[in-house]
Scaffold this motif. Sequence first.
Motif, mmCIF file in Angstrom:
data_model
loop_
_atom_site.group_PDB
_atom_site.id
_atom_site.type_symbol
_atom_site.label_atom_id
_atom_site.label_comp_id
_atom_site.label_asym_id
_atom_site.label_seq_id
_atom_site.Cartn_x
_atom_site.Cartn_y
_atom_site.Cartn_z
ATOM 1 N N GLY A 19 0.830 -1.201 0.000
ATOM 2 C CA GLY A 19 0.000 0.000 0.000
ATOM 3 C C GLY A 19 0.865 1.251 0.000
ATOM 4 N N ILE A 20 0.194 2.385 -0.271
ATOM 5 C CA ILE A 20 0.908 3.665 -0.344
ATOM 6 C C ILE A 20 0.249 4.640 0.613
ATOM 7 N N CYS A 21 1.059 5.418 1.351
ATOM 8 C CA CYS A 21 0.465 6.519 2.122
ATOM 9 C C CYS A 21 1.357 7.740 1.998
ATOM 10 N N ILE A 22 0.715 8.892 2.157
ATOM 11 C CA ILE A 22 1.438 10.160 2.060
ATOM 12 C C ILE A 22 1.074 10.965 3.299
ATOM 13 N N GLY A 23 2.065 11.494 3.980
ATOM 14 C CA GLY A 23 1.724 12.260 5.187
ATOM 15 C C GLY A 23 2.958 12.851 5.824
ATOM 16 N N LYS A 24 2.743 13.407 7.043
ATOM 17 C CA LYS A 24 3.856 14.072 7.736
ATOM 18 C C LYS A 24 4.598 13.098 8.643
ATOM 19 N N ALA A 25 5.903 13.315 8.742
ATOM 20 C CA ALA A 25 6.742 12.428 9.560
ATOM 21 C C ALA A 25 6.571 12.718 11.043
ATOM 22 N N TYR A 26 6.598 11.656 11.819
ATOM 23 C CA TYR A 26 6.548 11.803 13.271
ATOM 24 C C TYR A 26 7.611 10.854 13.826
ATOM 25 N N ILE A 27 8.684 11.451 14.368
ATOM 26 C CA ILE A 27 9.821 10.615 14.762
ATOM 27 C C ILE A 27 9.635 10.054 16.166
ATOM 28 N N VAL A 28 9.796 8.769 16.266
ATOM 29 C CA VAL A 28 9.714 8.103 17.566
ATOM 30 C C VAL A 28 11.077 7.505 17.821
ATOM 31 N N ASP A 29 11.750 8.033 18.836
ATOM 32 C CA ASP A 29 13.111 7.596 19.048
ATOM 33 C C ASP A 29 13.165 6.381 19.955
ATOM 34 N N LYS A 30 13.146 5.219 19.339
ATOM 35 C CA LYS A 30 13.262 3.979 20.119
ATOM 36 C C LYS A 30 14.640 3.408 19.827
ATOM 37 N N GLU A 31 15.450 3.253 20.817
ATOM 38 C CA GLU A 31 16.784 2.665 20.685
ATOM 39 C C GLU A 31 17.731 3.509 19.841
ATOM 40 N N GLY A 32 17.232 4.571 19.261
ATOM 41 C CA GLY A 32 18.094 5.234 18.291
ATOM 42 C C GLY A 32 18.693 6.529 18.789
ATOM 43 N N VAL A 33 18.886 6.648 20.099
ATOM 44 C CA VAL A 33 19.411 7.906 20.635
ATOM 45 C C VAL A 33 20.839 8.103 20.119
ATOM 46 N N ASN A 34 21.047 9.223 19.458
ATOM 47 C CA ASN A 34 22.380 9.506 18.937
ATOM 48 C C ASN A 34 23.221 10.188 19.998
ATOM 49 N N ILE A 35 24.328 9.604 20.340
ATOM 50 C CA ILE A 35 25.132 10.174 21.415
ATOM 51 C C ILE A 35 26.517 10.504 20.879
ATOM 52 N N THR A 36 26.961 11.709 21.141
ATOM 53 C CA THR A 36 28.311 12.062 20.690
ATOM 54 C C THR A 36 29.201 12.330 21.903
ATOM 55 N N LYS A 37 30.489 12.178 21.683
ATOM 56 C CA LYS A 37 31.451 12.401 22.765
ATOM 57 C C LYS A 37 31.860 13.868 22.752
ATOM 58 N N ARG A 38 31.829 14.495 23.907
ATOM 59 C CA ARG A 38 32.289 15.880 24.010
ATOM 60 C C ARG A 38 33.270 15.984 25.165
ATOM 61 N N TYR A 39 34.224 16.926 25.055
ATOM 62 C CA TYR A 39 35.187 17.112 26.133
ATOM 63 C C TYR A 39 34.975 18.472 26.786
ATOM 64 N N PRO A 40 34.386 18.524 27.966
ATOM 65 C CA PRO A 40 34.245 19.810 28.644
ATOM 66 C C PRO A 40 35.649 20.350 28.959
ATOM 67 N N VAL A 41 35.885 21.600 28.606
ATOM 68 C CA VAL A 41 37.263 22.077 28.739
ATOM 69 C C VAL A 41 37.633 22.532 30.149
ATOM 70 N N SER A 42 36.677 23.135 30.856
ATOM 71 C CA SER A 42 37.040 23.657 32.178
ATOM 72 C C SER A 42 36.404 22.832 33.289
ATOM 73 N N ASP A 43 36.896 23.045 34.517
ATOM 74 C CA ASP A 43 36.323 22.349 35.679
ATOM 75 C C ASP A 43 34.858 22.726 35.881
ATOM 76 N N VAL A 44 34.545 23.993 35.539
ATOM 77 C CA VAL A 44 33.148 24.435 35.686
ATOM 78 C C VAL A 44 32.257 23.597 34.781
ATOM 79 N N GLN A 45 32.737 23.390 33.558
ATOM 80 C CA GLN A 45 31.922 22.584 32.619
ATOM 81 C C GLN A 45 31.799 21.141 33.095
#
Length: 589
Positions: A19-45
């Motif tokens: 079948g075919i459908c046309i419509g608006k996207a609705y994102i459901v984030d299951k298992e797909g959490v995108n995580i990136t590595k970041r380095y906080p530079v200061s002690d405050v961060q």
Amino acid sequence: MNISKSEQIIIKGISGSPGICIGKAYIVDKEGVNITKRYPVSDVQVSKEIDRFKQAVSKAKNDHAKVINSLDKDLGENLNILETHMVLFKDKMLYGKTIETISNDKINAEWALRKVSRKVKAIFQQIDDIYLQARANDIVQVSDKIMSYLVGAQDIKISDINKRVIIVAHDLSPADASQIQLERVKGFVTDRGGKDSHTSIIAKALRIPSVLGLGFAMISVENDDILIVDGSSGTLIINPDEDTLFEYEERMVRFEEYRAGLERESHLPAITKDGISLNLMANIELVEEVVAAKDYGAVGIGLFRTEFLYLDLKRFPTEDELLCKYKELVELMNPQSVTIRTLDINGDKVNPYLTTIEEANPALGLRAVRFCLENEDIFITQLKAIFRAAAFGNIKLLIPMISCVEEIIQVKQIMNKAILELEHEDKIFNGDIPLGVMIEVPSAVMIAEHLADHVDFFSIGTNDLIQYSMAIDRSNSQVAHLYQALNPAILKMIKMTYDAAKKKGVDLVMCGEMAGDPMNIPVLVGMGLTDFSMNSISIPVVKRMIRDLDTKKARKSVEKIMTLKCSQEISDFIIEEYRDILPFGETDE
Ligand code: PEP
Ligand code: MG
């Protein structure tokens, strides 16, 4: 990939349901959490990251406490699991170590949490103790909860979606898919998933178009993007241009007209051109699907997948609850038969509330009858409900995943226990119902003649038979090209099962998705199969194919087909021979 949002993108995946459908996207984030590595530079961060982590834990913990308070206190074991999670939120190994990792490695909270939870999971899994291995699962669930608060991903409940949308998800489990509200969701697409996976089976039952195994739909789509889902060809089009939109609007109308035409004929009998009468029944997952099954012309329920009732609950259902559902089903279908398959849980059909086992290869693990034989009380509860419902209609009992004779002997012993209990309790029941086994593991094919000595019928489950024979995970898009119903190996196994059933005088039905594809009908009918059960939505199209088919020609085709060496040769041959009667889309390629 850097794509401007206005640009049309076409992604090919696997057809989940037509079948075919046309419509608006609705994102459901299951298992797909995108995580990136970041380095906080200061002690405050660094201390900000620690604060963020602590806040996420406290929010997750508060919400978890609310869930526990709202639950029925009779949940026993399941409530214990939730209470264990409550303690794990502040467990030293998870909580303490994550804070330590943020500050020692000077990394962001998400990355630290992921690093720690993976380590803890690995440690638990190395311990040779099933209880402790299950705790690894608890830790993953708790850290996932914290993670979703950290990344700000909403834990969207599929059943709560209240707009007419197309769901876009990294993955949807069969249980997630079964929560879809038809009046709200037009279709869905997922990055993962394979042909004839349980998620695709649910999509067909819901009669909504879906495309699975897209690989990277999640990162290419934004909420509210316009999508075209062509479930028949397995295509997703993101932000279509005007011409494409116009073309698909027309195609959608043509497909709906074609489908309506088929459905108008669905009450006609499944009789071949030369007068051979066949039986087409429906596979269902929920009692609510009975109406559609009847509308589509099913002459019985050939497979009731009982596990979905269990998957939707947070505890095992009681005997009376099961009885109520089974009784409703048999009464609705009476006098036609209903084949009730006992619980086929685990594999890809898991509910963390019901089983906490963590297996490296779940499809090869404690699934289906193996789980039931290990958990006799759960099995007896279900068997008693089935025998009690059999007093109200025509029930057959089907056991999934049988791989050796010992298992069916053990099943019969437990059936006797269930009957004795019912007698003792003075309940009204009927324990004298036909017993069958699914033939869905290669070993069952090889010992079919021995199995036949213990049962009244076989039901060939090609979805798993293909998975286990070709060594491909049916939910894995990477190997979907090897999911070949028409592989000579599969056809030989079907023939062997047919021969064994005939020799031993047991009935034979095919209930895998293979039976629902018109392409496969000439070879199945030509081999001599007469009883099929399939997703209701496939019944009208298969019926039309049968009504146009001549069995003498089909038998001749099988002689030729059995000499061919690969699935491509076989499908080319079928297309060539049956081009004039194959339905919409089957000869397009
Ligand atoms: C099969 O394996 O073919 C089958 C019908 O069972 P399920 O799809 O539920 O595994
Ligand atoms: Mg199966």
